[in-house]
Design an enzyme around this catalytic site. Structure first.
Site, PDB file in Angstrom:
ATOM      1  N   ASP A  46       0.828  -1.208   0.000  1.00 23.43           N
ATOM      2  CA  ASP A  46       0.000   0.000   0.000  1.00 23.43           C
ATOM      3  C   ASP A  46       0.866   1.264   0.000  1.00 23.43           C
ATOM      4  O   ASP A  46       0.627   2.192  -0.766  1.00 23.43           O
ATOM      5  CB  ASP A  46      -0.905   0.020   1.232  1.00 23.43           C
ATOM      6  N   THR A  47       1.850   1.283   0.873  1.00 21.63           N
ATOM      7  CA  THR A  47       2.712   2.459   0.982  1.00 21.63           C
ATOM      8  C   THR A  47       3.540   2.649  -0.277  1.00 21.63           C
ATOM      9  O   THR A  47       3.646   3.755  -0.799  1.00 21.63           O
ATOM     10  CB  THR A  47       3.642   2.315   2.207  1.00 21.63           C
TER      11      THR A  47
END
Length: 239
Positions: free
Chosen positions: A186-187
């Site tokens: 996600d990051t």
């Protein structure tokens, strides 16, 4: 054959109880957003609790549901990569199977992509966000996101919220550079998207901490290490 505009993905690992609520509520919400023009993919990642069988039965009776099963654990990131590669929609999204983010935000999430954004993400850390979770997790989350903003130069506030949507063609162009295969996915997607000039919409959400989270202490330590590793790749290796 139905024309699909929106593909929603539920990443699943031993989440049978949550699935029994998430699938019908997802179908109801998606039908109001893209009536007759959506699919729901369950990215089932090596579960052993009966999740596979439950989704397979649902798939047999409802053509809007698709099962993507893996015999071996892929990890969150690789499971999502596989699902998005298989998706039919020009807009793809995913959200946590425990529905921690209130589903009334789904229209806003998909609407942001319709409005021209490349990525849309819910945020638990904007001033307007309405969240409920334990103090320890709140501190850890704010500390982690501060590190991402400081070390990786992100302008976003919440990188790990499991409530994101993408313009599929733009996401697929970005994924070859993304190396994370589990929680850090996600990051890394958000950081690389910003560096590539993608238009990103971050908006406040109502969010409640779910039960039975699969985020472990080991994952937190690995994600901290991953921040430094990604900085090295971006600034030293110049990927």
């Amino acid at each position: 054959m139905r024309e699909i505009e929106v593909t929603a993905v539920l990443p699943v690992y031993n989440d049978l109880a949550a699935l029994k609520r998430a699938i019908p509520e997802s179908l109801e919400a998606l039908e109001t957003i893209a009536p007759g023009r959506f699919e729901l993919i369950v990215a089932e990642d090596g579960s052993t609790d009966g999740s596979t069988e439950f989704v397979r039965e649902y798939e047999a009776k409802d053509s809007r549901v698709r099962l993507l099963h893996s015999d071996e654990r892929l990890g969150r990131g690789r499971a999502l990569n596989r699902a998005f590669a298989e998706a039919s929609g020009s807009i793809v999204c995913y959200y946590d199977v425990d529905l921690a983010t209130d589903m009334h935000h789904l229209a806003e999430l998909i609407g942001a992509i319709r409005d021209g954004y490349d990525i849309a993400t819910g945020s638990r850390l904007l001033p307007e966000s309405d969240i409920t979770r334990s103090g320890g997790r709140e501190i850890a989350s704010r500390g982690y996101n501060l590190l991402v903003r400081t070390i990786l130069g992100s302008s976003l506030h919440d990188h790990q919220c499991g409530f994101k949507a993408f313009r599929r063609e733009r996401l697929l162009a970005l994924l070859p550079s993304v190396t994370a295969d589990h929680w850090f996915w996600d990051t890394e997607v958000l950081v690389r998207g910003q560096r590539s000039g993608y238009r990103i919409c971050e908006f406040p959400i109502q969010w409640r901490q779910g039960e039975g989270t699969t985020v472990r202490r080991k994952d937190v330590i690995e994600m901290g290490t991953a921040i430094v590793r990604l900085w090295w790749r971006l600034h030293v290796e110049k990927n």
